[in-house]
Each structure stands twice: as structure tokens, then as C-alpha cells.
Enzyme design. Structure first.
Site, short mmCIF file in Angstrom:
data_model
loop_
_atom_site.label_atom_id
_atom_site.label_comp_id
_atom_site.label_asym_id
_atom_site.label_seq_id
_atom_site.Cartn_x
_atom_site.Cartn_y
_atom_site.Cartn_z
N SER A 152 138.70 130.81 32.53
CA SER A 152 137.96 131.74 33.61
C SER A 152 139.14 132.56 33.45
CB SER A 152 136.96 131.05 34.09
OG SER A 152 136.53 131.76 34.73
N LYS A 178 136.44 133.60 29.14
CA LYS A 178 135.16 134.14 30.16
C LYS A 178 135.99 135.20 31.23
CE LYS A 178 133.75 131.83 34.04
NZ LYS A 178 132.35 131.02 34.49
N LYS A 180 134.73 137.50 33.99
CA LYS A 180 134.22 137.66 35.60
C LYS A 180 133.88 139.50 35.71
CE LYS A 180 134.69 133.98 37.58
NZ LYS A 180 133.26 133.26 37.96
N ASP A 205 130.62 136.28 33.59
CA ASP A 205 130.33 135.13 33.75
C ASP A 205 129.75 136.38 35.44
OD1 ASP A 205 129.70 133.96 36.09
OD2 ASP A 205 130.84 132.26 36.28
N GLU A 230 126.93 134.53 31.39
CA GLU A 230 126.61 133.99 32.28
C GLU A 230 126.05 134.44 33.86
OE1 GLU A 230 129.98 131.20 33.15
OE2 GLU A 230 129.41 130.17 35.00
N ASP A 255 124.48 129.31 35.84
CA ASP A 255 125.41 128.11 36.60
C ASP A 255 124.67 128.21 37.70
OD1 ASP A 255 127.22 127.20 38.17
OD2 ASP A 255 128.12 129.62 37.68
N LYS A 279 128.08 122.09 36.11
CA LYS A 279 128.81 121.60 37.42
C LYS A 279 128.60 120.84 37.98
CE LYS A 279 130.65 126.45 37.62
NZ LYS A 279 130.38 127.05 38.76
N GLY A 307 133.43 124.70 36.23
CA GLY A 307 134.48 124.54 36.97
C GLY A 307 134.73 125.33 37.85
O1 OSB Z 1 130.98 130.71 38.53
O2 OSB Z 1 132.39 129.50 36.80
C1 OSB Z 1 132.35 129.93 38.24
C2 OSB Z 1 135.30 129.77 39.99
C3 OSB Z 1 134.45 128.72 41.10
C4 OSB Z 1 133.56 129.22 41.48
C5 OSB Z 1 133.08 129.60 40.39
C6 OSB Z 1 132.93 129.61 38.93
C7 OSB Z 1 134.44 129.32 38.63
C8 OSB Z 1 135.04 129.71 37.70
C9 OSB Z 1 136.25 128.77 37.46
O3 OSB Z 1 134.79 130.84 36.90
C10 OSB Z 1 136.08 128.12 36.62
C11 OSB Z 1 137.63 126.58 36.65
O4 OSB Z 1 137.79 126.41 37.10
O5 OSB Z 1 138.83 127.32 35.70
MG MG Z 2 129.49 129.97 36.59
#
Ligand code: OSB
Ligand code: MG
Length: 387
Positions: A152, A178, A180, A205, A230, A255, A279, A307
Site C-alpha cells: 500500500s 495499492k 492511496k 484506496d 476501496e 474497509d 482488518k 493492514g
Molecule cells: O485504509 O488500508 C487502510 C494504513 C493505516 C490506516 C488505514 C489504512 C492503511 C494502509 C496500510 O493502507 C496498509 C499496511 O499496513 O500496509
Molecule cells: Mg483502506
């Protein structure tokens, strides 16, 4: 197993690479670890609440309060027969799933260790017991030794910095990326990444940064052959997502909106998403995570493991969970070194050549907290014990 004492450890680890989402920029990760003690054995769990209430309402401080004043006392001194006992004890608690999950994971770890089993094996046994699918759907075989993973990538200071970051991570061996996104950091950057990597499995995401007035922008993402989009809309929404999914080719994935097995059922009943991100912290623990896995499996909806920048304690729980058969898309479970130069638990998770990580072979979570490292990064410590 009678739970004789519970320790709360608040730690803070510097991130190897700053992580920016539509809601916050993180340079270090404060986190609460929980250890429970029974009959000479120890179980560990991680609370994924962040410093501030930006991903969900929970914070380090609210989780500490719940663990110390409510959840810890409900478990302390109690006889635990099986991990699902906690789900019943915590049923009167409204919300605070990340605080609940920390104890739930610790009890799963402890009970797997007490039975001389790996966490992944006891989760498979539990999932199979709760599943209506008796064979061909995935439970017939053995527990696979690796889980598929991706990475991510946060928002960067410029599009070229993001392109460099994608190039570096693809070269490291991540087979799924992924990105953001947020308004202003979406169609152009996703298009640029897609143009340079035409075949890369790619998903985005938004962490709830859009609203229904932005539907046209989100529909433009249909051009980029994404695995999923997402959580574009409100963190509690199901209805607006269902309306969007009806006008979108790309599968939506929820999520933030999926806070429990009931939320997953509600979302699927109205076709608000076609993929579910599970999660452990967000849904209150491994028992609920397995229930969502089974519900989605019964409805032929794929899930994947999200994660929260976990330490190796939470990462080990994620890896074990993601070994269940309906985790059909790669998880946000990157190598330990992507997050922290030095973790609190060993061994580290490494990225294998086929964009997988291996299930650890040790009992329970399969990782061991390094007490010296823990003491070095610990900001607060509390022991709940017999008075
Ligand atoms: O929305 O998936 C999410 C990290 C912190 C809070 C929300 C998210 C995330 C990530 C990181 O996308 C995922 C990871 O731990 O690699
Ligand atoms: Mg997410």
C-alpha cells in the site's frame, strides 16, 4: 486457562518511510501491545488504534482506557475455555473494536500455544467448523505455507516521487500495488501509473475522501482496469456505495464501513461492494474476522486482508488469517522492513519471489517479542494482576 495477569505496553516505532493517506501523514507508529499470562504461557495481541481519531473513532488513549478499565477486568481472573468466549463477554461493549481485538488476538495466541498448534491451523479449524461449505470451496486441502501480498503506497510530495516509489517497490518484488487517492490526487496519477505498468495488478484506496457529488471522477477510474476501489465514500456509509456500485464496472471494496459481521451482511445484501477488506482490529478480533470470511465465502465474495502498519505481532495475526481459503486477493501485508527498521518481535516477515510471505512455523502467532527492544521503545506499561 485462567488468565492470571494482563500487561499493557504502549510503544512507538519510527516508520522506515512516512505514510500519508487522505486523512493523515504518519512518520512514526504509536501502538499498544497486550500480553496475557496463564499457566506459565504468554499470549500477545496488538491494538491497531492510531494516535488520533482519523481512521476510526478509536485512539491510543481511548483504547488504553477501555483495556485498563473495562475489557482487561472482564478477562482478568476468568477461565477461558476457547477464544470465542471473549466474543460473548465483550458483547455488551458498544464499539471500541481495536481495543477488543488486542485481547482477542492474545487469547487466540495463548490458546494455540497451549494446544501446541500454530495460529493458522487453529483458525482453519475454527473457520471450517463455522462454514457451510464442506469441501470443494477451499477447506478440503492443507493450510498453504505462503500468503499472497501486495504493498500500500501513500500519497507522495509529487507524482514523480510516487512513480519512483512504485518503481522501487515493483523492483523489490511486490506483485500488487495499492495507491492511496484523494480529490486532486486520483485520475491523473492512477492513469500515469497504469500507463507505465500496463499489466500491474493495481487498486486504489480513498479512505472515505469522496462524496456522491464526485461519482463522475470515480467512474473515470473504470478506464484503468483496477482490481477494486476501496472505501471512496463516508466511513459509515453503505447506501451511497450501493448506488455507486450500480453505476461502476470496477468492484467496490469496503474497509471503514465494515465494522462487524452484520455490517458485512448488510453491505452484501444491497450490493454495496463486491470485495471485502478484512482488518482484524476494525472488526474486533480474529473470531469476527473468521465469521466475515465465512459469510463472504458462502456468498462467493472474495476477501483480502487489510493492514494498519502493524508490528510483527499484528502482522503475524494477519498472515495467519490471510491463509484462509477465501482470502483470494493479495493482502496489505508487506515485509516487516517496509514498515520498521527494527521491529519489537522476531523473526521479521520477508517478501518471497512470488510476492508472498511465509507463515511462520512457530506455535501460536509464531513470533516472539524481544523484551529488550520492547523496553527500549516503551512509553507506558501497566500490569493488571490479582489485587
Ligand atoms: O485504509 O488500508 C487502510 C494504513 C493505516 C490506516 C488505514 C489504512 C492503511 C494502509 C496500510 O493502507 C496498509 C499496511 O499496513 O500496509
Ligand atoms: Mg483502506
Amino acid at each position: 486457562m485462567r488468565i492470571e495477569s494482563i500487561e499493557l505496553h504502549q510503544i512507538e516505532l519510527p516508520l522506515a518511510h512516512p505514510f500519508e493517506t487522505s486523512f493523515a501523514r504518519e512518520v512514526s507508529r504509536p501502538c499498544i501491545l497486550v500480553s496475557i499470562h496463564a499457566g506459565g504461557l504468554e499470549g500477545w495481541g496488538e491494538c491497531t488504534a492510531m494516535e488520533g481519531p482519523w481512521f476510526s473513532h478509536e485512539t491510543i488513549e481511548t483504547a488504553w482506557h477501555l483495556l485498563r478499565d473495562f475489557l482487561g477486568p472482564m478477562v482478568l481472573g476468568s477461565e477461558v475455555t476457547e477464544p470465542r468466549d471473549l466474543t460473548r463477554w465483550f458483547a455488551p461493549v458498544r464499539g471500541h473494536p481495536m481495543a477488543q481485538a488486542a485481547l482477542d488476538i492474545a487469547v487466540w495466541d495463548l490458546s494455540a500455544r497451549a494446544r501446541g498448534r500454530r495460529l493458522a491451523d487453529v483458525l482453519h479449524e475454527d473457520a471450517r467448523r463455522g462454514s457451510t461449505d464442506s469441501g470443494v470451496g477451499g477447506f478440503a486441502g492443507h493450510v498453504s505455507s505462503r500468503v499472497k501480498v501486495g504493498i500500500s503506497l501513500g500519497i507522495e510530495s509529487s507524482p514523480s516521487a510516487l512513480m519512483d516509489e512504485v518503481a522501487r517497490r515493483v523492483a523489490e518484488g511486490y506483485g500488487r500495488v495499492k495507491l492511496k487517492i484523494k480529490p486532486g490526487w486520483d485520475v491523473d496519477i492512477v492513469g500515469a501509473v497504469r500507463e507505465r505498468w500496463p499489466d500491474l495488478p493495481l487498486q486504489v484506496d480513498a479512505n472515505a475522501a469522496y462524496a456522491p457529488r464526485d461519482a463522475a471522477t470515480l467512474r473515470e477510474l473504470d478506464d484503468f482496469d483496477l482490481l477494486l476501489i476501496e472505501q471512496p465514500y463516508h466511513h459509515d456509509d453503505i447506501v451511497d456505495h450501493a448506488r455507486l456500485q450500480a453505476n461502476l464496472e470496477t468492484p467496490l471494496c469496503l474497509d471503514e464501513s465494515i465494522k462487524s459481521p452484520d455490517h458485512a451482511r448488510w453491505a452484501l445484501e444491497v450490493d454495496a461492494c463486491r470485495v471485502v477488506n478484512i482488518k482484524v482490529g476494525r472488526v474486533g478480533g480474529l473470531s469476527a474476522a473468521v465469521d466475515i470470511h465465512n459469510l463472504c465465502q458462502d456468498r462467493a465474495v472474495p476477501v483480502w486482508c487489510g493492514g494498519m502498519l502493524e508490528t510483527n505481532v499484528g502482522r503475524a495475526a494477519n498472515v495467519a488469517l490471510a491463509s484462509l481459503p477465501n482470502f483470494r486477493l493479495p493482502g496489505d501485508i508487506s515485509a516487516s522492513s517496509r514498515y520498521y527498521r527494527r521491529d519489537v518481535a522476531v523473526p521479521d516477515f520477508e517478501l518471497e519471489e512470488d510476492s508472498t510471505v511465509r507463515l511462520p512455523s512457530g506455535l501460536g502467532l509464531g513470533v516472539r517479542v524481544d523484551r529488550e527492544r520492547l523496553a527500549a521503545v516503551r512509553l507506558r506499561h501497566l500490569v493488571l494482576g490479582p489485587d
